[in-house]
Design a protein around this motif. Structure first.
Motif, PDB file in Angstrom:
ATOM      1  N   GLU A  56      -5.040  15.708  -6.133  1.00  0.00           N
ATOM      2  CA  GLU A  56      -4.577  14.857  -5.036  1.00  0.00           C
ATOM      3  C   GLU A  56      -5.700  13.959  -4.542  1.00  0.00           C
ATOM      4  O   GLU A  56      -5.501  12.769  -4.285  1.00  0.00           O
ATOM      5  CB  GLU A  56      -4.055  15.732  -3.896  1.00  0.00           C
ATOM      6  N   ILE A  57      -6.916  14.509  -4.421  1.00  0.00           N
ATOM      7  CA  ILE A  57      -8.061  13.731  -3.933  1.00  0.00           C
ATOM      8  C   ILE A  57      -8.361  12.572  -4.874  1.00  0.00           C
ATOM      9  O   ILE A  57      -8.602  11.437  -4.434  1.00  0.00           O
ATOM     10  CB  ILE A  57      -9.303  14.636  -3.788  1.00  0.00           C
ATOM     11  N   VAL A  58      -8.321  12.839  -6.181  1.00  0.00           N
ATOM     12  CA  VAL A  58      -8.613  11.780  -7.156  1.00  0.00           C
ATOM     13  C   VAL A  58      -7.584  10.661  -7.055  1.00  0.00           C
ATOM     14  O   VAL A  58      -7.921   9.475  -7.113  1.00  0.00           O
ATOM     15  CB  VAL A  58      -8.663  12.361  -8.582  1.00  0.00           C
ATOM     16  N   ARG A  59      -6.306  11.010  -6.878  1.00  0.00           N
ATOM     17  CA  ARG A  59      -5.267   9.982  -6.755  1.00  0.00           C
ATOM     18  C   ARG A  59      -5.456   9.148  -5.491  1.00  0.00           C
ATOM     19  O   ARG A  59      -5.230   7.938  -5.487  1.00  0.00           O
ATOM     20  CB  ARG A  59      -3.879  10.633  -6.778  1.00  0.00           C
ATOM     21  N   LEU A  91       2.074   6.709  -7.036  1.00  0.00           N
ATOM     22  CA  LEU A  91       1.108   7.694  -7.511  1.00  0.00           C
ATOM     23  C   LEU A  91       1.541   9.122  -7.179  1.00  0.00           C
ATOM     24  O   LEU A  91       0.732  10.057  -7.289  1.00  0.00           O
ATOM     25  CB  LEU A  91      -0.274   7.412  -6.897  1.00  0.00           C
ATOM     26  N   ASP A  92       2.812   9.283  -6.758  1.00  0.00           N
ATOM     27  CA  ASP A  92       3.382  10.608  -6.442  1.00  0.00           C
ATOM     28  C   ASP A  92       2.640  11.308  -5.317  1.00  0.00           C
ATOM     29  O   ASP A  92       2.623  12.544  -5.247  1.00  0.00           O
ATOM     30  CB  ASP A  92       3.397  11.518  -7.683  1.00  0.00           C
ATOM     31  N   LEU A  93       2.051  10.542  -4.415  1.00  0.00           N
ATOM     32  CA  LEU A  93       1.309  11.151  -3.319  1.00  0.00           C
ATOM     33  C   LEU A  93       2.211  11.598  -2.179  1.00  0.00           C
ATOM     34  O   LEU A  93       1.744  12.234  -1.227  1.00  0.00           O
ATOM     35  CB  LEU A  93       0.241  10.180  -2.800  1.00  0.00           C
ATOM     36  N   TYR A  94       3.510  11.252  -2.243  1.00  0.00           N
ATOM     37  CA  TYR A  94       4.453  11.749  -1.247  1.00  0.00           C
ATOM     38  C   TYR A  94       5.429  12.751  -1.851  1.00  0.00           C
ATOM     39  O   TYR A  94       6.363  13.183  -1.184  1.00  0.00           O
ATOM     40  CB  TYR A  94       5.208  10.591  -0.585  1.00  0.00           C
ATOM     41  N   ALA A  95       5.226  13.096  -3.115  1.00  0.00           N
ATOM     42  CA  ALA A  95       5.996  14.185  -3.708  1.00  0.00           C
ATOM     43  C   ALA A  95       5.409  15.504  -3.210  1.00  0.00           C
ATOM     44  O   ALA A  95       4.310  15.550  -2.651  1.00  0.00           O
ATOM     45  CB  ALA A  95       5.935  14.109  -5.230  1.00  0.00           C
ATOM     46  N   TRP A 125       0.847  -1.200   0.000  1.00  0.00           N
ATOM     47  CA  TRP A 125       0.000   0.000   0.000  1.00  0.00           C
ATOM     48  C   TRP A 125       0.885   1.253   0.000  1.00  0.00           C
ATOM     49  O   TRP A 125       0.662   2.203  -0.750  1.00  0.00           O
ATOM     50  CB  TRP A 125      -0.907  -0.039   1.215  1.00  0.00           C
ATOM     51  N   HIS A 126       1.907   1.232   0.839  1.00  0.00           N
ATOM     52  CA  HIS A 126       2.843   2.351   0.933  1.00  0.00           C
ATOM     53  C   HIS A 126       3.542   2.574  -0.418  1.00  0.00           C
ATOM     54  O   HIS A 126       3.673   3.715  -0.882  1.00  0.00           O
ATOM     55  CB  HIS A 126       3.872   2.063   2.031  1.00  0.00           C
TER      56      HIS A 126
END
Length: 477
Positions: free
Chosen positions: A89-92, A75-79, A68-69
Motif C-alpha cells: 500500500e505504501i509503495v502505491r 491504483l486500487d487504493l480504495y479497495a 487525483w481521486h
C-alpha cells in the motif's frame, strides 16, 4: 443486544460513511499539498500568491483533485486492504504522489505556469506523502483495534470437510487482522460433532437466503468434490454472496493464476511469473527515470572511461554482443570493451581452462582482458553502457543477468529457463550474494527467488545495496 443481521447492517452503514469521508479527506489532501507548493513558491519569491486567488484557479485545482481521486481509485487504493501487505500500500501511495508531481510538472511546462518549479514540486510531494501516509496509518490502526473488539468484521461461511474446515477456522482465528468472523461451517463429510457451528450441507441455501453473510470460503478438494464446489458457487451467484475458492489445484511451483474468460467460460491462467499489475508498469517508470538519471550523473565517468579505453588498446570503445532477453528474445547488449579486439574468436581455445560451473564461461585470470579491463570489471564500470539497454526496453535496472547465446545453448535443466520470463537486469540479488564467486545453480536459484518475491521496494533496496558492493569490487573477475 443487536442480532447478527442488525450488527452487519449497522457496520455496513458505518463503513460506507467512513469510506466516503476517507475519500473526501484524500481529495482534500491534494488541495492542501497544492496550496503548500504555492506557498513555497511565494516564500521563494517566484510568485505573488494573491494574484492566483481567482475562481478560474480554484476551478483548475478542483479538476486536478478529481483526477487525483481517479488515480487513487485506479491504483486500487480504495479497495479493501485487509488482505494487502502494508508495504504494498505504501509503495502505491508513493507512486501516486510521484506520478501526480510529474503530471503537474508537465502541465506547468506546457502552460508556462509556476507548478513545474522545484519548490512547488518538493513541497507538494512532502505534504501529500506525510498527510496520506499518516491518514492511512491511522485507518489501519483504527481498523485493527476495531476488529480486536469485534467491529468492522466480515462474516464468513466455510464449506469444507472436517479436517480442512477446522484448519481454515484455526487460521482465521489466529489472524484476527484479516477481520473475518466465522458465522457457520458446512461440512460436506457430515462430520458435525467437532464444532457447534457445524451444519449439514442441506442448510446452506436456507442460511444464504435468510441471513447476512459477506463471503463463503470453499475449502474442498477439487478431485473428490468437484460437483459440490460447482453447486456452492452456483448457489452463491444466485443469492448474491461473494465466494472465495481455497483450492489445492494451485500447488507450489504451478505458477500464479489469474482468471480469464474464454467465451462464456471462466479459465484459470497459470503464469510462470507473478502478475505484477500496476507495479510492473511502475517498475518500467523506475527503470526509465533511474537509467536517465544514471546516464546524466555518470556522464563524466562514461566519457573518461571511453577516452582511457581508446588510449589503452586498439579496438572500439564499446563491445556489443547478442544476449538472450525476456521470452528468449535476442538483443544487442552494450559494454565498454575490456578485452582484446578478437576476444570472442579466442574463447574456443580457452574452453578447457573454464573455472565456472554450469554452462557459463569464466576464467579468473583471463589472458584476453586488457590492463585497463581488469579495473573496469572490478568496479563494474564496463556495465554502465547497459543503461542505454534499459532505456531501449531490452533490460531493467534489476533482474537476472542476460546471458550470451553460447551459455544458453548449454542449458541442461528446464527450470533454468524461467529466468527468461522477465526482463534481464543490470543487477540482482545474486550480486549481493557473491557476484562471480557463486556457483551457477545458486546464481539461478537467486534469480528465481527474485522473480517469485518481486516487489518495487525490493528493486529499490537491491539498487541501493549494490552500490557499496560495487565500490568495494567484491566478488568480481
Amino acid at each position: 443486544m443487536l442480532g447478527h443481521h442488525d450488527m452487519v447492517m449497522n457496520e455496513v452503514r458505518v463503513s460506507l460513511y467512513a469510506y466516503v469521508a476517507f475519500q473526501m479527506w484524500e481529495a482534500f489532501v491534494f488541495l492542501l499539498a497544492f496550496a503548500g507548493g504555492m506557498i513555497a513558491l511565494e516564500d521563494a519569491g517566484l510568485i505573488v500568491l494573491s494574484s492566483y486567488a481567482e475562481p478560474v484557479h480554484f476551478g483548475f485545482s478542483a479538476v486536478l483533485a478529481f483526477f487525483w481521486h481517479r488515480l487513487l481509485i485506479g491504483l486500487d487504493l480504495y479497495a479493501s486492504q485487509r488482505l494487502v501487505r502494508r508495504d504494498s500500500e505504501i509503495v502505491r501511495v508513493l507512486f501516486a504522489v510521484v506520478l501526480s508531481a510529474a503530471f503537474l510538472a508537465l502541465i506547468g511546462a506546457l502552460m508556462g505556469g509556476p507548478i513545474n518549479q522545484a519548490p512547488f514540486l518538493i513541497w507538494f510531494m512532502l505534504v501529500a506523502m506525510v498527510l496520506i501516509g499518516a491518514g492511512r496509518l491511522v485507518v489501519r490502526v483504527t481498523l485493527r483495534t476495531a476488529r480486536a473488539f469485534g467491529r468492522n468484521l466480515r462474516f464468513v461461511v466455510i464449506v469444507g470437510t472436517g479436517p480442512k474446515a477446522q484448519a481454515l477456522v484455526r487460521y482465521i482465528e489466529d489472524n484476527p487482522q484479516m477481520g473475518f468472523r466465522v458465522h457457520a461451517i458446512f461440512d460436506v463429510a457430515q462430520d458435525l460433532a467437532k464444532d457447534p457451528k457445524t451444519r449439514g450441507m442441506q442448510d446452506l441455501a436456507q442460511l444464504l437466503r435468510r441471513e447476512a453473510v459477506d463471503e463463503v470460503l470453499i475449502n474442498l478438494p477439487m478431485g473428490s468434490h468437484y460437483a459440490e464446489v460447482g453447486q456452492v458457487l452456483t448457489l452463491c451467484q444466485c443469492t448474491g454472496v461473494s465466494a472465495r475458492l481455497v483450492s489445492e489445484i494451485l500447488m507450489p511451483g504451478s505458477g500464479l493464476p489469474k482468471v480469464e474468460m474464454v467465451g462464456n467460460r471462466a479459465c484459470l491462467h497459470f503464469c510462470a511469473t507473478p502478475n505484477w499489475g500496476w507495479q510492473g508498469r511502475a517498475k518500467r517508470v523506475f527503470d526509465l527515470v533511474g537509467a536517465g538519471a544514471g546516464l546524466l550523473v555518470l556522464s563524466p565517468l562514461l566519457l573518461a572511461a571511453a577516452v582511457m579505453i581508446r588510449l589503452d588498446s586498439k579496438g572500439p570503445v564499446l563491445f556489443t554482443q547478442t544476449r538472450v532477453g525476456k521470452n528468449r528474445q535476442h538483443f544487442r547488449l552494450y559494454k565498454f570493451r575490456t578485452m582484446v579486439q578478437d576476444a570472442e574468436a579466442l574463447q574456443a581455445a580457452l574452453e578447457a581452462q573454464n573455472e565456472a560451473s554450469g554452462p557459463v564461461f569464466k576464467i579468473r585470470r583471463d589472458p584476453r582482458i586488457t590492463s585497463l579491463g581488469h579495473f573496469l570489471r572490478k568496479y563494474s564500470i564496463d556495465e554502465l553502457p547497459q543503461l542505454l539497454n534499459v532505456l531501449r526496453g531490452d533490460m531493467s535496472l534489476v533482474g537476472p543477468r542476460p546471458l550470451p547465446l553460447r551459455d544458453v545453448e548449454r542449458f541442461d535443466q528446464d527450470w533454468y529457463s524461467r529466468r527468461f520470463s522477465v526482463r534481464p537486469g543490470l543487477t540482482c540479488s545474486w550480486v549481493l550474494a557473491g557476484r562471480s564467486e557463486l556457483e551457477f545453480e545458486a546464481w539461478v536459484r537467486n534469480d528465481l527467488d527474485y522473480i517469485d518475491r518481486w516487489s518495487l521496494q525490493g528493486d529499490v533496496m537491491i539498487c541501493l545495496r549494490t552500490i557499496p558492493v560495487v565500490l568495494r569490487g567484491a566478488g568480481a573477475y
